[in-house]
Design a protein around this motif. Structure first.
Motif, short mmCIF file in Angstrom:
data_model
loop_
_atom_site.label_atom_id
_atom_site.label_comp_id
_atom_site.label_asym_id
_atom_site.label_seq_id
_atom_site.Cartn_x
_atom_site.Cartn_y
_atom_site.Cartn_z
N LEU A 174 61.98 42.36 29.79
CA LEU A 174 61.94 41.72 31.10
C LEU A 174 63.19 41.98 31.93
N VAL A 175 64.34 42.16 31.26
CA VAL A 175 65.55 42.58 31.98
C VAL A 175 65.35 44.00 32.52
N ASP A 176 64.82 44.88 31.68
CA ASP A 176 64.57 46.25 32.14
C ASP A 176 63.54 46.27 33.25
N ASP A 177 62.52 45.42 33.15
CA ASP A 177 61.51 45.35 34.20
C ASP A 177 62.12 44.92 35.53
N LEU A 178 63.06 43.95 35.49
CA LEU A 178 63.71 43.54 36.74
C LEU A 178 64.49 44.71 37.35
N ILE A 179 65.17 45.48 36.50
CA ILE A 179 65.92 46.64 36.99
C ILE A 179 64.97 47.62 37.67
N GLN A 180 63.84 47.91 37.03
CA GLN A 180 62.89 48.86 37.61
C GLN A 180 62.23 48.28 38.87
N ALA A 181 62.00 46.96 38.90
CA ALA A 181 61.44 46.33 40.10
C ALA A 181 62.39 46.47 41.28
N ILE A 182 63.69 46.35 41.01
CA ILE A 182 64.70 46.54 42.07
C ILE A 182 64.66 47.99 42.54
N ARG A 183 64.65 48.92 41.61
CA ARG A 183 64.67 50.35 41.96
C ARG A 183 63.41 50.78 42.71
N GLU A 184 62.26 50.23 42.29
CA GLU A 184 60.97 50.65 42.85
C GLU A 184 60.50 49.74 43.99
N ASN A 185 61.29 48.71 44.29
CA ASN A 185 60.96 47.74 45.34
C ASN A 185 59.56 47.16 45.15
N ARG A 186 59.35 46.59 43.97
CA ARG A 186 58.08 45.93 43.64
C ARG A 186 58.38 44.57 43.02
N ASP A 187 57.32 43.77 42.84
CA ASP A 187 57.50 42.49 42.16
C ASP A 187 57.77 42.71 40.68
N PRO A 188 58.55 41.84 40.06
CA PRO A 188 58.70 41.90 38.60
C PRO A 188 57.37 41.60 37.90
N LEU A 189 57.31 41.95 36.63
CA LEU A 189 56.10 41.76 35.84
C LEU A 189 55.61 40.32 35.88
N VAL A 190 56.53 39.36 35.73
CA VAL A 190 56.19 37.94 35.88
C VAL A 190 56.93 37.43 37.12
N SER A 191 56.26 37.49 38.26
CA SER A 191 56.87 37.09 39.53
C SER A 191 57.01 35.57 39.59
N GLY A 192 57.65 35.08 40.63
CA GLY A 192 57.75 33.64 40.82
C GLY A 192 56.39 33.00 40.93
N GLU A 193 55.49 33.64 41.66
CA GLU A 193 54.14 33.10 41.82
C GLU A 193 53.40 33.02 40.49
N GLU A 194 53.59 34.04 39.64
CA GLU A 194 52.98 34.02 38.31
C GLU A 194 53.67 33.01 37.41
N GLY A 195 55.00 32.95 37.50
CA GLY A 195 55.77 32.07 36.63
C GLY A 195 55.50 30.60 36.84
N ARG A 196 55.07 30.23 38.06
CA ARG A 196 54.84 28.81 38.34
C ARG A 196 53.52 28.30 37.77
N LYS A 197 52.59 29.19 37.44
CA LYS A 197 51.25 28.76 37.03
C LYS A 197 51.27 27.87 35.79
N ALA A 198 52.09 28.24 34.80
CA ALA A 198 52.16 27.44 33.58
C ALA A 198 52.72 26.06 33.87
N VAL A 199 53.72 25.99 34.75
CA VAL A 199 54.32 24.70 35.09
C VAL A 199 53.34 23.83 35.87
N ASP A 200 52.63 24.44 36.81
CA ASP A 200 51.62 23.67 37.56
C ASP A 200 50.57 23.08 36.62
N LEU A 201 50.19 23.85 35.60
CA LEU A 201 49.21 23.36 34.62
C LEU A 201 49.80 22.22 33.79
N ILE A 202 51.04 22.36 33.36
CA ILE A 202 51.69 21.29 32.58
C ILE A 202 51.81 20.02 33.41
#
Length: 342
Positions: free
Chosen positions: A298-326
């Motif tokens: 996931l650290v490497d994915d963030l690096i590549q997301a910065i380089r490729e100007n894309r969302d990380p594998l688990v974006s903020g929108e994806e990351g919130r789903k588990a918390v919303d469910l809890i």
């Protein structure tokens, strides 16, 4: 960006070495600074990983212009504060799970990072394990047919001493919850990633054994938007801790796997050998046993997301789903009602 991505770690507690190892072990990354309100912890991490700059105040760290990205390893209830400050300072962010502990905080974090045009990723390393990826591919290729049941069983052990080891553990204000929000959030993220978004939930949740504000045991019945049903169990009160287990059933097959690998891989319309995957190191009884592989990825994915100007594998929108469910599970347990997620 051809040069190395320069990182800082904010928070130097139990999970911080996993972040530091992942950064130090990446040839495209450089570890510049660390901050923690407890100087001894920050100095120890700096010594272990040859980090040149140490801060007590993370706001001072964020003023550095030689930092491109930060990883956030502070207690859960402080995530939003640190992430928003980092976004305003123009830093990309990888935040340890959970994204935060309230819906409003998560909304503000995501908005701040989008407005500042910085990347926001969340650490949910179960998504990048071999077994999870193979199971996801099988579901998406239709091997199970129509999904019927999707269950997550997370039976961990945390001692009374664990909850006494830091003042924020087991509190609503900073930990945000117990067996689900701290430990079970990983499996909750994974089951909804595999099965799809959740429509509604009915739950029981309580402290049955530990003397803490939050739950040490919870069970929930969920209805997925696909129409499938499921059960989520989470606890830190059973001894010994068990391997986390996922059971996925459809009209045409069943996939069952835990931290050791696949237990069942069976389909109605064809024979197929059970996939052999690398076992995952279980932290069900000891949080110090958390494997580092996911943090590296996931650290490497963030690096590549910065380089490729894309969302990380688990974006903020994806990351919130588990918390919303809890949060919906907690509301159901508190009110005795079925709760529909937005």
């Amino acid at each position: 960006m051809d040069k190395k991505v320069r990182f800082a770690v904010i928070g130097a507690g139990v999970i911080a070495p996993s972040h530091a190892k992942a950064i130090a072990g990446n040839s495209e990354a450089e570890l510049v600074a660390v901050a923690d309100v407890e100087p001894d912890k920050a100095n120890k991490l700096a010594e272990d990983f040859s980090i040149p700059y140490v801060y007590r105040d993370y706001q001072e760290l964020l003023k550095r212009d030689d930092i491109d990205a930060i990883t956030v390893a502070v207690p859960s209830g402080y995530h939003a504060e640190v992430v928003i400050a980092a976004a305003e300072a123009g830093k990309h962010v990888l935040v340890e799970k959970p994204l935060d502990i309230t819906a409003d905080s998560m909304t503000r974090m995501i908005s701040a990072c989008r407005q500042a045009d910085v990347k926001l990723g969340c650490v949910f390393q179960r998504r990048v394990t071999e077994a999870s990826i193979v199971a996801k591919q099988a579901i998406e290729s239709g091997k199970l047919g129509k999904l019927v049941l999707g269950d997550a069983y997370q039976k961990s052990y945390r001692s009374p001493q664990y909850y006494k080891s830091a003042g924020w553990r087991g509190t609503w204000a900073i930990d945000g919850g117990g067996a689900l929000m701290n430990q079970g959030v990983h499996g909750i993220d994974l089951i909804q990633w595999l099965m799809g978004d959740v429509h509604s939930v009915f739950a029981y949740s309580s402290a049955l054994v530990r003397e803490i504000e939050v739950e040490d045991t919870a069970v929930a019945v969920v209805k997925y938007k696909s129409g499938a049903f499921g059960v989520i169990q989470g606890t830190t009160s059973v001894y010994p801790g068990q391997e986390t287990r996922f059971e996925l059933h459809g009209e045409k097959g069943t996939i069952i796997f835990d931290d050791s690998g696949f237990k069942q891989w069976k389909f109605a319309d064809h024979e197929e050998a059970m996939p052999q995957v690398v076992p995952r190191v279980s932290a069900s009884s000891d949080p110090a046993q958390i494997a580092n592989d996911g943090h590296f990825i996931l650290v490497d994915d963030l690096i590549q997301a910065i380089r490729e100007n894309r969302d990380p594998l688990v974006s903020g929108e994806e990351g919130r789903k588990a918390v919303d469910l809890i949060l919906a599970i907690y509301e159901s347990a508190r009110t005795g009602k079925e709760i529909t997620l937005n």
